[in-house]
Motif scaffolding. Structure first.
Motif, mmCIF file in Angstrom:
data_model
loop_
_atom_site.group_PDB
_atom_site.id
_atom_site.type_symbol
_atom_site.label_atom_id
_atom_site.label_comp_id
_atom_site.label_asym_id
_atom_site.label_seq_id
_atom_site.Cartn_x
_atom_site.Cartn_y
_atom_site.Cartn_z
ATOM 1 N N ILE A 186 12.679 -15.081 8.353
ATOM 2 C CA ILE A 186 11.731 -15.556 7.346
ATOM 3 C C ILE A 186 12.512 -16.180 6.206
ATOM 4 C CG2 ILE A 186 9.840 -14.935 5.853
ATOM 5 C CD1 ILE A 186 9.354 -12.524 7.369
ATOM 6 N N ALA A 187 12.120 -17.372 5.824
ATOM 7 C CA ALA A 187 12.713 -17.956 4.628
ATOM 8 C C ALA A 187 12.115 -17.207 3.449
ATOM 9 C CB ALA A 187 12.370 -19.433 4.546
ATOM 10 N N GLU A 188 12.937 -16.373 2.800
ATOM 11 C CA GLU A 188 12.397 -15.486 1.766
ATOM 12 C C GLU A 188 11.710 -16.254 0.646
ATOM 13 O OE1 GLU A 188 15.539 -12.968 0.473
ATOM 14 O OE2 GLU A 188 15.611 -11.849 2.359
ATOM 15 N N ILE A 230 0.856 -1.189 0.000
ATOM 16 C CA ILE A 230 0.000 0.000 0.000
ATOM 17 C C ILE A 230 0.891 1.239 0.000
ATOM 18 C CG2 ILE A 230 -1.487 1.415 1.458
ATOM 19 C CD1 ILE A 230 -3.270 -0.510 0.514
ATOM 20 N N GLY A 231 1.974 1.145 0.777
ATOM 21 C CA GLY A 231 2.875 2.281 0.871
ATOM 22 C C GLY A 231 3.645 2.515 -0.418
ATOM 23 N N GLU A 232 4.039 1.413 -1.072
ATOM 24 C CA GLU A 232 4.880 1.553 -2.258
ATOM 25 C C GLU A 232 4.803 0.276 -3.083
ATOM 26 O OE1 GLU A 232 8.910 2.115 -1.160
ATOM 27 O OE2 GLU A 232 9.692 1.815 -3.186
ATOM 28 N N GLU A 233 4.672 0.431 -4.392
ATOM 29 C CA GLU A 233 4.670 -0.750 -5.258
ATOM 30 C C GLU A 233 6.080 -1.307 -5.302
ATOM 31 O OE1 GLU A 233 2.928 0.440 -8.947
ATOM 32 O OE2 GLU A 233 1.050 1.060 -7.973
ATOM 33 N N MET A 234 6.201 -2.607 -5.085
ATOM 34 C CA MET A 234 7.538 -3.203 -5.020
ATOM 35 C C MET A 234 7.633 -4.495 -5.803
ATOM 36 S SD MET A 234 8.510 -3.037 -0.993
ATOM 37 C CE MET A 234 8.262 -1.610 0.029
ATOM 38 N N TYR A 235 8.857 -4.889 -6.121
ATOM 39 C CA TYR A 235 9.068 -6.195 -6.730
ATOM 40 C C TYR A 235 9.494 -7.171 -5.644
ATOM 41 C CZ TYR A 235 13.851 -4.305 -6.855
ATOM 42 O OH TYR A 235 15.042 -3.716 -6.540
ATOM 43 N N GLY A 236 9.412 -8.463 -5.957
ATOM 44 C CA GLY A 236 9.621 -9.524 -4.958
ATOM 45 C C GLY A 236 10.825 -9.342 -4.064
ATOM 46 N N TYR A 237 11.973 -9.227 -4.704
ATOM 47 C CA TYR A 237 13.202 -9.123 -3.934
ATOM 48 C C TYR A 237 13.175 -7.906 -3.016
ATOM 49 C CZ TYR A 237 18.227 -9.074 -3.032
ATOM 50 O OH TYR A 237 19.448 -9.085 -2.422
ATOM 51 N N GLN A 238 12.588 -6.845 -3.515
ATOM 52 C CA GLN A 238 12.513 -5.608 -2.744
ATOM 53 C C GLN A 238 11.643 -5.796 -1.501
ATOM 54 O OE1 GLN A 238 10.714 -2.478 -4.968
ATOM 55 N NE2 GLN A 238 11.379 -0.848 -3.598
ATOM 56 N N ILE A 239 10.506 -6.475 -1.692
ATOM 57 C CA ILE A 239 9.619 -6.748 -0.552
ATOM 58 C C ILE A 239 10.394 -7.480 0.526
ATOM 59 C CG2 ILE A 239 7.591 -8.033 0.203
ATOM 60 C CD1 ILE A 239 6.417 -7.668 -2.569
ATOM 61 N N MET A 240 11.111 -8.505 0.108
ATOM 62 C CA MET A 240 11.826 -9.314 1.078
ATOM 63 C C MET A 240 12.944 -8.559 1.763
ATOM 64 S SD MET A 240 11.558 -12.522 -1.357
ATOM 65 C CE MET A 240 9.895 -12.861 -1.932
ATOM 66 N N SER A 241 13.663 -7.736 0.995
ATOM 67 C CA SER A 241 14.739 -6.964 1.608
ATOM 68 C C SER A 241 14.176 -5.995 2.624
ATOM 69 C CB SER A 241 15.510 -6.174 0.547
ATOM 70 O OG SER A 241 15.979 -7.019 -0.441
ATOM 71 N N THR A 242 13.043 -5.373 2.279
ATOM 72 C CA THR A 242 12.427 -4.411 3.192
ATOM 73 C C THR A 242 11.990 -5.095 4.485
ATOM 74 O OG1 THR A 242 11.547 -3.300 1.240
ATOM 75 C CG2 THR A 242 10.719 -2.583 3.385
ATOM 76 N N VAL A 293 22.323 -15.626 -0.947
ATOM 77 C CA VAL A 293 20.944 -15.612 -1.435
ATOM 78 C C VAL A 293 20.251 -16.916 -1.057
ATOM 79 C CG1 VAL A 293 19.486 -15.543 -3.478
ATOM 80 C CG2 VAL A 293 21.479 -14.071 -3.341
ATOM 81 N N ILE A 294 20.958 -18.016 -1.242
ATOM 82 C CA ILE A 294 20.372 -19.313 -0.917
ATOM 83 C C ILE A 294 20.061 -19.409 0.567
ATOM 84 C CG2 ILE A 294 20.868 -21.796 -0.763
ATOM 85 C CD1 ILE A 294 22.327 -21.563 -3.405
ATOM 86 N N ARG A 295 20.981 -18.925 1.368
ATOM 87 C CA ARG A 295 20.753 -18.989 2.816
ATOM 88 C C ARG A 295 19.497 -18.211 3.190
ATOM 89 N NH1 ARG A 295 22.032 -15.534 6.548
ATOM 90 N NH2 ARG A 295 23.547 -14.464 5.242
ATOM 91 N N LYS A 296 19.334 -17.024 2.583
ATOM 92 C CA LYS A 296 18.179 -16.206 2.944
ATOM 93 C C LYS A 296 16.883 -16.716 2.340
ATOM 94 C CE LYS A 296 19.155 -11.668 2.806
ATOM 95 N NZ LYS A 296 19.793 -10.454 2.266
ATOM 96 N N LEU A 297 17.001 -17.446 1.237
ATOM 97 C CA LEU A 297 15.781 -17.967 0.625
ATOM 98 C C LEU A 297 15.169 -19.048 1.493
ATOM 99 C CD1 LEU A 297 16.528 -18.281 -3.192
ATOM 100 C CD2 LEU A 297 14.743 -16.929 -2.126
#
Lengths: 114, 223
Positions: A45-47, A22-34, B46-50
Protein backbone atom coordinates in the motif's frame (compact mmCIF):
# COMPACT_ATOMS: atom_id res chain seq x y z
CA UNK A 1 -9.29 -2.57 -14.86
CA UNK A 2 -7.13 -0.03 -13.09
CA UNK A 3 -10.25 1.88 -12.05
CA UNK A 4 -11.96 -1.20 -10.68
CA UNK A 5 -8.92 -2.17 -8.68
CA UNK A 6 -8.65 1.27 -7.22
CA UNK A 7 -12.30 1.35 -6.20
CA UNK A 8 -12.16 -2.12 -4.70
CA UNK A 9 -9.03 -1.24 -2.83
CA UNK A 10 -10.51 1.98 -1.58
CA UNK A 11 -13.52 0.14 -0.20
CA UNK A 12 -11.43 -2.46 1.56
CA UNK A 13 -9.01 0.12 2.91
CA UNK A 14 -11.87 1.96 4.58
CA UNK A 15 -12.95 -1.29 6.14
CA UNK A 16 -9.45 -2.04 7.40
CA UNK A 17 -8.97 1.43 8.85
CA UNK A 18 -12.29 1.45 10.66
CA UNK A 19 -11.73 -2.01 12.09
CA UNK A 20 -8.30 -0.97 13.37
CA UNK A 21 -9.60 2.21 14.93
CA UNK A 22 -12.43 0.43 16.70
CA UNK A 23 -9.78 -1.62 18.45
CA UNK A 24 -7.56 1.32 19.31
CA UNK A 25 -7.43 5.05 18.63
CA UNK A 26 -4.41 5.71 16.46
CA UNK A 27 -2.57 8.46 14.65
CA UNK A 28 -1.87 8.36 10.90
CA UNK A 29 1.61 6.97 10.94
CA UNK A 30 0.60 4.38 13.49
CA UNK A 31 -2.32 3.19 11.35
CA UNK A 32 -0.02 2.72 8.42
CA UNK A 33 2.68 0.95 10.38
CA UNK A 34 0.10 -1.43 11.83
CA UNK A 35 -1.34 -2.23 8.43
CA UNK A 36 2.09 -2.78 7.01
CA UNK A 37 3.00 -4.99 9.90
CA UNK A 38 -0.05 -7.18 9.58
CA UNK A 39 -0.46 -7.30 5.81
CA UNK A 40 2.64 -5.74 4.34
CA UNK A 41 3.90 -8.91 2.75
CA UNK A 42 0.61 -9.47 0.96
CA UNK A 43 -0.04 -6.18 -0.69
CA UNK A 44 1.95 -3.03 -1.10
CA UNK A 45 0.00 0.00 0.00
CA UNK A 46 1.30 3.42 -0.85
CA UNK A 47 0.96 4.87 2.64
CA UNK A 48 0.54 8.37 1.32
CA UNK A 49 -2.70 7.39 -0.36
CA UNK A 50 -4.18 6.43 2.99
CA UNK A 51 -4.36 10.02 4.18
CA UNK A 52 -7.03 11.06 1.67
CA UNK A 53 -8.99 7.94 2.67
CA UNK A 54 -8.81 9.09 6.30
CA UNK A 55 -9.99 12.52 5.22
CA UNK A 56 -12.94 11.08 3.36
CA UNK A 57 -13.97 9.08 6.40
CA UNK A 58 -13.54 12.13 8.56
CA UNK A 59 -15.36 14.54 6.25
CA UNK A 60 -18.29 12.15 6.11
CA UNK A 61 -18.38 11.99 9.88
CA UNK A 62 -17.37 8.35 10.33
CA UNK A 63 -14.19 9.13 12.23
CA UNK A 64 -13.03 12.20 14.08
CA UNK A 65 -9.60 13.52 14.87
CA UNK A 66 -8.19 15.18 17.94
CA UNK A 67 -4.78 16.32 19.09
CA UNK A 68 -3.23 14.78 22.11
CA UNK A 69 -0.82 16.54 24.43
CA UNK A 70 2.22 14.42 24.49
CA UNK A 71 5.29 14.91 26.56
CA UNK A 72 7.35 14.64 23.43
CA UNK A 73 6.59 18.01 21.94
CA UNK A 74 4.73 17.82 18.65
CA UNK A 75 1.02 17.05 19.17
CA UNK A 76 -0.20 14.03 17.30
CA UNK A 77 -3.47 13.84 15.40
CA UNK A 78 -5.36 10.81 16.67
CA UNK A 79 -8.41 9.30 15.03
CA UNK A 80 -11.35 7.53 16.60
CA UNK A 81 -14.57 6.05 15.21
CA UNK A 82 -17.83 7.94 15.71
CA UNK A 83 -21.25 6.42 16.30
CA UNK A 84 -22.07 6.94 12.62
CA UNK A 85 -18.78 5.31 11.84
CA UNK A 86 -19.72 2.22 13.80
CA UNK A 87 -22.91 1.89 11.80
CA UNK A 88 -20.98 2.38 8.58
CA UNK A 89 -18.44 -0.22 9.64
CA UNK A 90 -21.20 -2.70 10.35
CA UNK A 91 -22.63 -2.10 6.88
CA UNK A 92 -19.23 -2.46 5.26
CA UNK A 93 -18.59 -5.73 7.10
CA UNK A 94 -21.99 -7.03 6.07
CA UNK A 95 -21.35 -6.18 2.47
CA UNK A 96 -17.92 -7.72 2.58
CA UNK A 97 -19.22 -10.98 3.98
CA UNK A 98 -21.96 -11.19 1.39
CA UNK A 99 -19.49 -10.37 -1.31
CA UNK A 100 -17.07 -13.09 -0.20
CA UNK A 101 -19.87 -15.62 0.08
CA UNK A 102 -21.13 -14.89 -3.40
CA UNK A 103 -17.65 -14.95 -4.91
CA UNK A 104 -16.94 -18.23 -3.19
CA UNK A 105 -20.14 -19.70 -4.50
CA UNK A 106 -19.69 -18.43 -8.02
CA UNK A 107 -16.11 -19.54 -8.24
CA UNK A 108 -16.81 -22.97 -6.85
CA UNK A 109 -19.95 -24.12 -8.52
CA UNK A 110 -21.13 -21.41 -10.85
CA UNK A 111 -24.39 -21.12 -8.96
CA UNK A 112 -25.27 -18.45 -6.45
CA UNK A 113 -26.46 -19.96 -3.19
CA UNK A 114 -28.97 -17.86 -1.33
CA UNK B 1 16.29 21.18 -0.12
CA UNK B 2 16.12 17.89 1.71
CA UNK B 3 14.53 14.82 0.17
CA UNK B 4 11.54 15.32 2.40
CA UNK B 5 11.05 18.96 1.40
CA UNK B 6 11.41 18.05 -2.24
CA UNK B 7 8.88 15.25 -2.01
CA UNK B 8 6.31 17.26 -0.13
CA UNK B 9 6.76 20.18 -2.53
CA UNK B 10 6.17 17.77 -5.41
CA UNK B 11 2.90 16.61 -3.92
CA UNK B 12 1.85 20.17 -3.16
CA UNK B 13 2.52 21.19 -6.72
CA UNK B 14 0.31 18.47 -8.11
CA UNK B 15 -2.79 19.08 -6.06
CA UNK B 16 -5.35 21.85 -6.32
CA UNK B 17 -8.33 22.56 -4.18
CA UNK B 18 -9.56 24.54 -1.20
CA UNK B 19 -6.66 25.79 0.87
CA UNK B 20 -7.62 24.05 4.13
CA UNK B 21 -7.79 20.69 2.40
CA UNK B 22 -4.39 21.13 0.81
CA UNK B 23 -2.92 22.30 4.11
CA UNK B 24 -4.38 19.29 5.88
CA UNK B 25 -2.55 16.89 3.61
CA UNK B 26 0.70 18.82 3.58
CA UNK B 27 0.61 19.15 7.35
CA UNK B 28 -0.02 15.44 7.79
CA UNK B 29 2.80 14.59 5.41
CA UNK B 30 5.20 16.71 7.43
CA UNK B 31 4.05 15.02 10.64
CA UNK B 32 4.43 11.65 8.94
CA UNK B 33 8.09 12.33 8.26
CA UNK B 34 8.62 13.38 11.87
CA UNK B 35 7.13 10.11 13.04
CA UNK B 36 9.26 8.21 10.57
CA UNK B 37 12.39 9.92 11.82
CA UNK B 38 11.49 9.08 15.40
CA UNK B 39 11.09 5.44 14.42
CA UNK B 40 14.54 5.53 12.95
CA UNK B 41 13.52 5.52 9.31
CA UNK B 42 15.51 7.51 6.78
CA UNK B 43 13.72 10.09 4.65
CA UNK B 44 14.35 7.89 1.64
CA UNK B 45 12.61 4.95 3.30
CA UNK B 46 9.66 7.06 4.34
CA UNK B 47 9.33 8.33 0.80
CA UNK B 48 9.48 4.84 -0.61
CA UNK B 49 6.71 3.67 1.70
CA UNK B 50 4.58 6.73 1.10
CA UNK B 51 4.38 5.91 -2.60
CA UNK B 52 4.70 8.17 -5.59
CA UNK B 53 3.68 11.80 -5.38
CA UNK B 54 1.46 11.12 -8.39
CA UNK B 55 -0.49 8.42 -6.54
CA UNK B 56 -0.90 10.56 -3.45
CA UNK B 57 -2.01 13.52 -5.53
CA UNK B 58 -4.45 11.34 -7.48
CA UNK B 59 -6.02 9.98 -4.30
CA UNK B 60 -6.31 13.49 -2.89
CA UNK B 61 -7.85 14.81 -6.11
CA UNK B 62 -10.41 11.99 -6.10
CA UNK B 63 -12.13 13.93 -3.32
CA UNK B 64 -12.14 17.18 -5.23
CA UNK B 65 -14.82 18.20 -7.65
CA UNK B 66 -13.59 20.31 -10.53
CA UNK B 67 -15.55 23.22 -11.96
CA UNK B 68 -15.16 23.15 -15.74
CA UNK B 69 -14.80 26.42 -17.63
CA UNK B 70 -16.99 26.92 -20.66
CA UNK B 71 -16.59 28.35 -24.12
CA UNK B 72 -16.96 32.09 -23.61
CA UNK B 73 -14.61 32.60 -20.73
CA UNK B 74 -11.97 30.50 -22.46
CA UNK B 75 -12.55 32.53 -25.60
CA UNK B 76 -11.94 35.78 -23.73
CA UNK B 77 -8.81 34.32 -22.13
CA UNK B 78 -7.61 33.38 -25.58
CA UNK B 79 -8.18 36.91 -26.89
CA UNK B 80 -6.15 38.30 -24.01
CA UNK B 81 -3.35 35.85 -24.79
CA UNK B 82 -3.40 36.86 -28.45
CA UNK B 83 -3.00 40.48 -27.44
CA UNK B 84 -0.13 39.58 -25.15
CA UNK B 85 1.60 37.72 -27.95
CA UNK B 86 1.11 40.63 -30.30
CA UNK B 87 2.81 43.13 -28.00
CA UNK B 88 6.39 42.25 -29.03
CA UNK B 89 5.33 42.40 -32.66
CA UNK B 90 3.86 45.83 -32.19
CA UNK B 91 6.90 47.04 -30.28
CA UNK B 92 9.23 45.86 -32.97
CA UNK B 93 7.09 47.32 -35.70
CA UNK B 94 7.00 50.68 -33.94
CA UNK B 95 10.75 50.61 -33.42
CA UNK B 96 11.25 49.95 -37.08
CA UNK B 97 8.94 52.73 -38.16
CA UNK B 98 10.49 55.15 -35.69
CA UNK B 99 13.99 54.41 -36.89
CA UNK B 100 12.91 55.12 -40.42
CA UNK B 101 11.55 58.44 -39.21
CA UNK B 102 14.77 59.28 -37.47
CA UNK B 103 16.74 58.69 -40.63
CA UNK B 104 18.68 55.69 -39.41
CA UNK B 105 17.28 54.18 -42.56
CA UNK B 106 15.46 55.87 -45.36
CA UNK B 107 12.79 54.69 -47.71
CA UNK B 108 12.73 55.42 -51.39
CA UNK B 109 9.81 54.04 -53.37
CA UNK B 110 8.98 51.82 -50.39
CA UNK B 111 12.43 50.28 -50.53
CA UNK B 112 14.36 50.63 -47.37
CA UNK B 113 17.83 51.86 -48.09
CA UNK B 114 20.52 52.40 -45.58
CA UNK B 115 22.13 55.73 -44.86
CA UNK B 116 25.12 53.90 -43.62
CA UNK B 117 26.87 51.01 -45.40
CA UNK B 118 26.88 48.79 -42.36
CA UNK B 119 23.16 49.18 -41.90
CA UNK B 120 21.96 46.77 -44.60
CA UNK B 121 23.22 43.54 -43.05
CA UNK B 122 22.04 44.92 -39.74
CA UNK B 123 18.54 45.44 -41.08
CA UNK B 124 18.50 41.94 -42.47
CA UNK B 125 19.74 40.56 -39.19
CA UNK B 126 17.10 42.47 -37.26
CA UNK B 127 14.35 41.25 -39.53
CA UNK B 128 15.51 37.65 -39.17
CA UNK B 129 15.71 37.93 -35.39
CA UNK B 130 12.28 39.49 -35.40
CA UNK B 131 10.80 36.74 -37.55
CA UNK B 132 12.32 33.95 -35.49
CA UNK B 133 11.44 35.38 -32.12
CA UNK B 134 7.86 36.23 -32.95
CA UNK B 135 7.52 32.84 -34.58
CA UNK B 136 8.96 31.23 -31.47
CA UNK B 137 6.66 33.20 -29.21
CA UNK B 138 3.69 32.23 -31.32
CA UNK B 139 4.58 28.56 -31.07
CA UNK B 140 5.89 28.37 -27.53
CA UNK B 141 3.79 30.80 -25.54
CA UNK B 142 0.86 28.48 -24.91
CA UNK B 143 2.51 25.10 -24.39
CA UNK B 144 5.41 26.36 -22.29
CA UNK B 145 3.29 28.47 -19.96
CA UNK B 146 0.54 25.88 -19.69
CA UNK B 147 3.01 23.03 -19.34
CA UNK B 148 5.02 24.69 -16.60
CA UNK B 149 2.37 26.67 -14.75
CA UNK B 150 -0.96 25.38 -15.97
CA UNK B 151 -1.85 28.94 -16.89
CA UNK B 152 -1.16 31.51 -19.57
CA UNK B 153 -1.53 35.20 -18.71
CA UNK B 154 -5.04 35.30 -20.09
CA UNK B 155 -6.07 32.24 -18.09
CA UNK B 156 -4.42 33.54 -14.96
CA UNK B 157 -6.23 36.84 -15.19
CA UNK B 158 -9.56 35.07 -15.50
CA UNK B 159 -8.85 32.44 -12.87
CA UNK B 160 -8.64 29.48 -15.22
CA UNK B 161 -6.25 26.57 -15.14
CA UNK B 162 -5.40 23.66 -17.40
CA UNK B 163 -5.17 20.36 -15.54
CA UNK B 164 -5.40 16.67 -16.33
CA UNK B 165 -8.78 15.00 -16.22
CA UNK B 166 -8.18 13.80 -12.67
CA UNK B 167 -7.24 17.30 -11.57
CA UNK B 168 -3.52 16.80 -11.43
CA UNK B 169 -1.13 19.33 -12.98
CA UNK B 170 -0.20 18.81 -16.61
CA UNK B 171 3.24 18.59 -18.13
CA UNK B 172 4.76 19.80 -21.37
CA UNK B 173 3.59 16.77 -23.29
CA UNK B 174 -0.09 17.42 -22.65
CA UNK B 175 0.47 21.13 -23.17
CA UNK B 176 1.86 20.63 -26.67
CA UNK B 177 -0.67 17.96 -27.61
CA UNK B 178 -3.65 20.17 -26.87
CA UNK B 179 -2.15 22.99 -28.93
CA UNK B 180 -1.96 21.01 -32.17
CA UNK B 181 -5.27 22.48 -33.30
CA UNK B 182 -3.81 25.96 -32.90
CA UNK B 183 -0.80 25.07 -35.05
CA UNK B 184 -3.00 23.51 -37.68
CA UNK B 185 -5.23 26.58 -37.59
CA UNK B 186 -8.28 24.50 -36.76
CA UNK B 187 -8.75 25.83 -33.26
CA UNK B 188 -12.19 27.35 -33.99
CA UNK B 189 -13.51 23.96 -35.08
CA UNK B 190 -11.80 22.32 -32.15
CA UNK B 191 -13.44 24.80 -29.80
CA UNK B 192 -16.89 23.93 -31.10
CA UNK B 193 -16.69 20.74 -29.12
CA UNK B 194 -16.66 22.62 -25.84
CA UNK B 195 -20.39 23.08 -25.20
CA UNK B 196 -21.20 19.53 -26.17
CA UNK B 197 -19.51 17.40 -23.57
CA UNK B 198 -19.70 17.22 -19.82
CA UNK B 199 -16.12 18.21 -19.16
CA UNK B 200 -16.24 21.08 -21.66
CA UNK B 201 -13.26 19.76 -23.55
CA UNK B 202 -12.12 20.66 -27.03
CA UNK B 203 -11.39 17.68 -29.24
CA UNK B 204 -7.69 18.13 -28.58
CA UNK B 205 -8.37 18.40 -24.86
CA UNK B 206 -9.79 14.90 -25.15
CA UNK B 207 -6.69 13.78 -27.04
CA UNK B 208 -4.39 15.20 -24.38
CA UNK B 209 -6.81 14.26 -21.59
CA UNK B 210 -6.84 17.79 -20.24
CA UNK B 211 -9.61 20.01 -18.94
CA UNK B 212 -9.82 23.72 -18.20
CA UNK B 213 -11.21 24.55 -14.78
CA UNK B 214 -11.97 27.50 -12.58
CA UNK B 215 -8.91 27.51 -10.38
CA UNK B 216 -10.52 28.78 -7.19
CA UNK B 217 -13.83 27.04 -7.45
CA UNK B 218 -12.94 23.45 -6.68
CA UNK B 219 -14.81 21.90 -3.83
CA UNK B 220 -14.66 18.76 -1.79
CA UNK B 221 -16.96 16.01 -2.99
CA UNK B 222 -18.09 15.46 0.58
CA UNK B 223 -20.75 17.52 2.36
Amino acid sequence: MEYLNRELRRGSIELIILKLLIGEEMYGYQIMSTIEERAGGLFEIAEGTLYPVLYRLEDRGFIESYRDNPKRGVPRKYYRVTENGKVYLRDLLDEWKKFSAIMESLLNEGKVEK
Amino acid sequence: MSLKEQFIAEVERKIIGPRELKERLIGDLHAHFVEGAESGESEATVIRKLGSSDDIAAEFMANIRLNYAGFWIRFVAHIIDMIVILIPVVIFGLTFVLSVRTRAFATVDHQVIANHPAATPLIILLIVVFAISTGAIGILYFPVLEGLYGQTLGKRLLGLRVVREGGIAIGLKEAFLRRISLYLKILPIDALFIPFNEKKQRAFDMVAKTVVIYDKRTVSTDP
